[in-house]
Design a protein around this motif. Structure first.
Motif, PDB file in Angstrom:
ATOM      1  N   GLY A  92      23.114  83.292   0.326  1.00 24.37           N
ATOM      2  CA  GLY A  92      22.798  84.712   0.455  1.00 24.37           C
ATOM      3  C   GLY A  92      21.752  85.159  -0.544  1.00 24.37           C
ATOM      4  N   ILE A  93      21.858  84.684  -1.778  1.00 22.23           N
ATOM      5  CA  ILE A  93      20.871  85.043  -2.806  1.00 22.23           C
ATOM      6  C   ILE A  93      19.489  84.498  -2.450  1.00 22.23           C
ATOM      7  N   ALA A  94      19.438  83.259  -1.979  1.00 23.43           N
ATOM      8  CA  ALA A  94      18.154  82.654  -1.599  1.00 23.43           C
ATOM      9  C   ALA A  94      17.516  83.419  -0.440  1.00 23.43           C
ATOM     10  N   LEU A  95      18.321  83.812   0.547  1.00 19.48           N
ATOM     11  CA  LEU A  95      17.788  84.583   1.674  1.00 19.48           C
ATOM     12  C   LEU A  95      17.258  85.928   1.208  1.00 19.48           C
ATOM     13  N   TRP A  96      17.998  86.571   0.307  1.00 22.46           N
ATOM     14  CA  TRP A  96      17.514  87.847  -0.229  1.00 22.46           C
ATOM     15  C   TRP A  96      16.152  87.676  -0.902  1.00 22.46           C
ATOM     16  N   TYR A  97      16.003  86.644  -1.706  1.00 22.31           N
ATOM     17  CA  TYR A  97      14.782  86.492  -2.485  1.00 22.31           C
ATOM     18  C   TYR A  97      13.558  86.284  -1.594  1.00 22.31           C
ATOM     19  N   VAL A  98      13.724  85.528  -0.503  1.00 21.28           N
ATOM     20  CA  VAL A  98      12.553  85.246   0.340  1.00 21.28           C
ATOM     21  C   VAL A  98      12.297  86.342   1.375  1.00 21.28           C
ATOM     22  N   LYS A  99      13.273  87.232   1.630  1.00 19.95           N
ATOM     23  CA  LYS A  99      13.089  88.241   2.674  1.00 19.95           C
ATOM     24  C   LYS A  99      13.064  89.677   2.157  1.00 19.95           C
ATOM     25  N   THR A 100      13.366  89.913   0.883  1.00 20.51           N
ATOM     26  CA  THR A 100      13.337  91.288   0.398  1.00 20.51           C
ATOM     27  C   THR A 100      11.923  91.852   0.451  1.00 20.51           C
ATOM     28  N   PRO A 101      11.766  93.089   0.943  1.00 19.83           N
ATOM     29  CA  PRO A 101      10.438  93.708   0.962  1.00 19.83           C
ATOM     30  C   PRO A 101      10.112  94.456  -0.322  1.00 19.83           C
ATOM     31  N   SER A 102      11.016  94.439  -1.298  1.00 16.00           N
ATOM     32  CA  SER A 102      10.784  95.200  -2.527  1.00 16.00           C
ATOM     33  C   SER A 102       9.635  94.599  -3.326  1.00 16.00           C
ATOM     34  N   GLN A 103       8.963  95.438  -4.065  1.00 15.26           N
ATOM     35  CA  GLN A 103       7.794  95.014  -4.836  1.00 15.26           C
ATOM     36  C   GLN A 103       8.124  94.698  -6.296  1.00 15.26           C
ATOM     37  N   THR A 104       9.397  94.769  -6.652  1.00 16.95           N
ATOM     38  CA  THR A 104       9.791  94.518  -8.051  1.00 16.95           C
ATOM     39  C   THR A 104       9.879  93.011  -8.284  1.00 16.95           C
ATOM     40  N   THR A 105       8.725  92.364  -8.295  1.00 16.62           N
ATOM     41  CA  THR A 105       8.661  90.903  -8.353  1.00 16.62           C
ATOM     42  C   THR A 105       9.316  90.354  -9.607  1.00 16.62           C
ATOM     43  N   SER A 106       8.980  90.923 -10.762  1.00 15.89           N
ATOM     44  CA  SER A 106       9.521  90.399 -12.014  1.00 15.89           C
ATOM     45  C   SER A 106      11.033  90.580 -12.084  1.00 15.89           C
ATOM     46  N   LEU A 107      11.541  91.720 -11.604  1.00 17.45           N
ATOM     47  CA  LEU A 107      12.985  91.951 -11.596  1.00 17.45           C
ATOM     48  C   LEU A 107      13.685  90.979 -10.650  1.00 17.45           C
ATOM     49  N   ASN A 108      13.108  90.783  -9.467  1.00 18.80           N
ATOM     50  CA  ASN A 108      13.700  89.856  -8.506  1.00 18.80           C
ATOM     51  C   ASN A 108      13.758  88.441  -9.065  1.00 18.80           C
ATOM     52  N   LEU A 109      12.679  88.030  -9.700  1.00 24.64           N
ATOM     53  CA  LEU A 109      12.631  86.681 -10.274  1.00 24.64           C
ATOM     54  C   LEU A 109      13.635  86.545 -11.409  1.00 24.64           C
ATOM     55  N   THR A 110      13.755  87.584 -12.222  1.00 27.19           N
ATOM     56  CA  THR A 110      14.728  87.551 -13.319  1.00 27.19           C
ATOM     57  C   THR A 110      16.152  87.412 -12.785  1.00 27.19           C
ATOM     58  N   LEU A 111      16.474  88.183 -11.754  1.00 25.64           N
ATOM     59  CA  LEU A 111      17.813  88.102 -11.159  1.00 25.64           C
ATOM     60  C   LEU A 111      18.051  86.742 -10.520  1.00 25.64           C
ATOM     61  N   LEU A 112      17.006  86.178  -9.909  1.00 27.70           N
ATOM     62  CA  LEU A 112      17.129  84.859  -9.292  1.00 27.70           C
ATOM     63  C   LEU A 112      17.449  83.796 -10.337  1.00 27.70           C
ATOM     64  N   ILE A 113      16.718  83.834 -11.463  1.00 24.51           N
ATOM     65  CA  ILE A 113      16.945  82.854 -12.529  1.00 24.51           C
ATOM     66  C   ILE A 113      18.328  83.062 -13.149  1.00 24.51           C
ATOM     67  N   PHE A 114      18.695  84.305 -13.307  1.00 23.06           N
ATOM     68  CA  PHE A 114      20.020  84.634 -13.849  1.00 23.06           C
ATOM     69  C   PHE A 114      21.118  84.039 -12.966  1.00 23.06           C
ATOM     70  N   ALA A 115      20.977  84.201 -11.659  1.00 20.41           N
ATOM     71  CA  ALA A 115      21.963  83.667 -10.718  1.00 20.41           C
ATOM     72  C   ALA A 115      21.953  82.142 -10.716  1.00 20.41           C
ATOM     73  N   PHE A 116      20.768  81.559 -10.795  1.00 27.07           N
ATOM     74  CA  PHE A 116      20.676  80.094 -10.754  1.00 27.07           C
ATOM     75  C   PHE A 116      21.420  79.466 -11.931  1.00 27.07           C
ATOM     76  N   PHE A 117      21.263  80.047 -13.112  1.00 27.31           N
ATOM     77  CA  PHE A 117      21.896  79.458 -14.298  1.00 27.31           C
ATOM     78  C   PHE A 117      23.375  79.835 -14.410  1.00 27.31           C
ATOM     79  N   LEU A 118      23.680  81.129 -14.312  1.00 28.82           N
ATOM     80  CA  LEU A 118      25.060  81.533 -14.553  1.00 28.82           C
ATOM     81  C   LEU A 118      25.979  81.211 -13.368  1.00 28.82           C
TER      82      LEU A 118
END
Length: 639
Positions: A315-341
């Motif tokens: 679900g997280i991976a699908l969100w990251y590739v399909k979200t239309p939001s422009q908050t790129t840095s925030l999205n990437l930060t949340l992705l990395i946070f999810a990947f590690f934790l």
């Protein structure tokens, strides 16, 4: 919009589906071998013995310490799912179980409407969590695949099989019931719900075939009691309730409040995006709903364990590739946070002390998933997905383009006609010309390898009586579908109809088809009036077959116009192009044609009532042809 993809995605090796599939399969095989050689395949032992206990009609939800530790919490029907793996030696069973689960998930993700890079990113992002889930040998990988595949099937209007997978997941581990969240995307909700009821009945009673009714009813009752007790035991369990519910309870240390204080607001937030009906036209919007569903099912379940998070990570991976939001840095930060934790906290790559002191005791694995789920919910509620994708307004999308061309091709398939068929056809054609003086007709007759009344003399007689009618003839009988397609290849007008050579429907029925085509519909399906059965001489068997066919078309194929085998259709060039893509040569080509058309969003289809002329003769389908059409129906159903 440019997607944010790690640079390694551009590496040629990582852009190959076969390589990624090999990585997944090797991961599953290695996991299976390690588990077997270490003797740590307790969950598979539970599954295997669930089948044997059912066969011997032993209680399913009791402890069997000599066979395995813990107690099974899977449904009675799961004994039917696991039985092939229970019949082989354990080493083969374990490896097959994890490998086939992996293949199913890989295939389900592959069917999602994603680009190549998006697909590969999802695969690579989830590989660590995949290994973690496979290590438990549980059904979490299968549940993820079921939810994703049911979404895909509903999108492709194959609701009957979507219902099968949803009920499979429900009768196995209850998680599958979340597939019902995709009901709003179904084009035929009544048929979808009917299919769910159908499969529920099948799966409820199926175990009775190898056990007994009393046994199955008793075990279902025991299953309910077991799930209630398990929910209570999970509250502060170290390796269970790794969810939002568990995180709040374990951090607060409070045992007196009800989880409903969290579940009810969660359900409300989950359902809010479904109110934005106009956004359903956006593929990204629906994929984000899928991502939300995959996260919700993990976050709001006390049964969530570490291995369950393969569902949430997809679900997280699908969100990251399909979200239309422009908050790129925030999205990437949340992705990395999810990947590690979330992704690494259960592996040896994460510090042991941190895992034992913080991650598991406080269910912190759920934290990144919850934050991302809240962001997904916000985006689903407030972002305009249609605008981002450049989708036109709904009224423009549904607009029909009128067709004012009065030229129409009529394709007449003909096989083994009766004596003096030329006079009959000629008279019917004259009546059509007379009844529609404003139309210009081009008649195309297709001789489908007739063996009687179609020799050289008969053909010469035909050409003498109707010199302006085009005749296409071939020696081998190929079937009505083949004949219609052959005639369509010679059709040059912008509009075309096909009908039986003896014009069995009255002229008003033909007029209704012509009018719908002129309005701009791509395909017009002529359906029978209610007077069909009383007015013609059909034997009982044929009547039952006809009714059964309509029911199967509606339930299995999801065809809105279930009465499709009338041999009378109208279409424009777009419809004709689709007709030429059909493959079935005999009677069910009609069904295949309408089924393919109903799955195309750009195809405008409508139906009209068609009334039979008096004294129309019908031939009866012999048993050989009936068996052939059953096979053809299965071919259509699995397309």
């Amino acid at each position: 919009m440019n997607r944010r993809e790690p640079s390694f995605i551009n590496n040629l090796l990582f852009r190959d589906y076969r390589f990624i599939f090999l990585v997944w399969i090797i991961t599953s095989i290695v996991c299976g071998v390690l588990k077997y050689t270490r003797g740590s395949y307790n969950n598979f032992s539970i599954f295997k013995n669930l089948f044997w206990h059912a066969i011997h009609q032993l209680p399913l939800y009791e402890h069997y310490p000599k066979e395995y530790s813990d107690v099974t919490h899977y449904g009675v029907f799961f004994s039917s799912v696991i039985f092939p793996f229970a019949l082989v030696p354990d080493i083969i069973g374990v490896i097959l179980w994890v490998t086939l689960s992996t293949w199913f998930l890989f295939y389900a993700i592959k069917r999602l409407p994603l680009s190549r890079n998006e697909h590969l990113f999802v695969y690579l992002f989830c590989v660590m969590e995949l290994f973690n889930s496979l290590a438990s040998q549980q059904f979490n990988v299968g549940i993820a695949a079921i939810l994703i595949f049911s979404f895909f099937l509903i999108e492709h209007k194959t609701d009957f099989w979507a219902a099968f997978f949803i009920m499979l997941g429900t009768f196995t581990k209850l998680y599958g019931i979340m597939g019902l969240a995709f009901i709003p995307f179904s084009r035929n909700k009544k048929r979808f719900l009917s299919s769910c009821l159908f499969w529920s009945v099948i799966m409820f009673f199926f175990p009775m075939l190898y056990t007994s009714p009393d046994y199955v009813l008793t075990q279902y009752h025991s299953w309910i009691i077991d799930l209630i007790e398990k929910n209570s035991l999970n509250q502060f369990a170290y390796y269970q309730n790794i969810s939002l519910l568990g995180m709040v309870r374990k951090i607060s240390g409070c045992s007196t409040y009800s989880d409903l204080w969290l579940i009810i607001p969660g359900i409300i937030l989950f359902c809010l995006p479904f109110l934005r009906v106009k956004q359903y036209r956006s593929q990204s919007f629906k994929l984000m709903i899928l991502a939300s569903t995959l996260l919700f099912v993990v976050l709001f379940s006390t049964a969530s364990e570490s291995g369950t998070y393969i569902i949430a990570m997809i679900g997280i991976a699908l969100w990251y590739v399909k979200t239309p939001s422009q908050t790129t840095s925030l999205n990437l930060t949340l992705l990395i946070f999810a990947f590690f934790l979330t992704g690494l906290s259960s592996s040896d790559l994460f510090p042991v002390e941190v895992r034992k002191t913080f991650i598991f005791p406080f269910a912190l694995k759920a934290l990144p998933c919850f934050i991302i789920w809240i962001k997904i919910t916000y985006e689903l509620c407030f972002l305009n997905f249609c605008l981002k994708e450049g989708i036109p307004r709904a009224e423009e999308d549904r607009m029909l383009v009128p067709n004012d061309n009065n030229e129409i091709d009529i394709v007449l398939p003909c096989y083994n006609p009766p004596t003096n068929w030329q006079e009959t056809m000629h008279e019917n054609i004259k009546q059509v010309f007379k009844y529609f003086p404003d139309k210009v007709f081009h008649i195309i007759v297709v001789n489908d390898g007739s063996s009687i009344n179609m020799d050289e003399a008969e053909i010469e007689k035909f050409r003498t009586i109707m010199p302006k009618v085009q005749l296409i003839s071939y020696t081998e009988h190929r079937g009505k579908g083949y004949a219609v397609r052959k005639g369509a290849e010679y059709a040059c007008s912008s509009l075309m109809i096909y009908i039986d050579w003896d014009f069995p429907y009255d002229k008003e029925s033909m007029r209704a088809v012509f009018e719908k085509l002129e309005e701009g519909y791509d395909i017009v399906v002529a359906t029978r009036t209610n007077s069909y059965y009383p007015n013609i001489d059909l034997n009982t068997i044929r009547t039952y077959i006809s009714v059964l066919t309509r029911i199967l078309n509606w339930i299995v194929l999801g065809i809105r116009y279930s009465d499709v085998r009338r041999g009378f259709k109208g279409m424009n060039r777009k419809g004709k192009d689709l007709l030429l893509k059909t493959q079935i040569n005999h009677f069910l080509f009609d069904t295949e044609f309408v089924y393919l058309a109903s799955r195309k969003r750009y195809m405008h289809i409508c139906s009209t009532r068609a009334k039979l002329r008096e004294s129309v003769d019908f031939t009866f389908m012999d048993i050989t042809a009936f068996g052939r059409e059953i096979i053809n129906f299965i071919r259509i159903a699995v397309k």
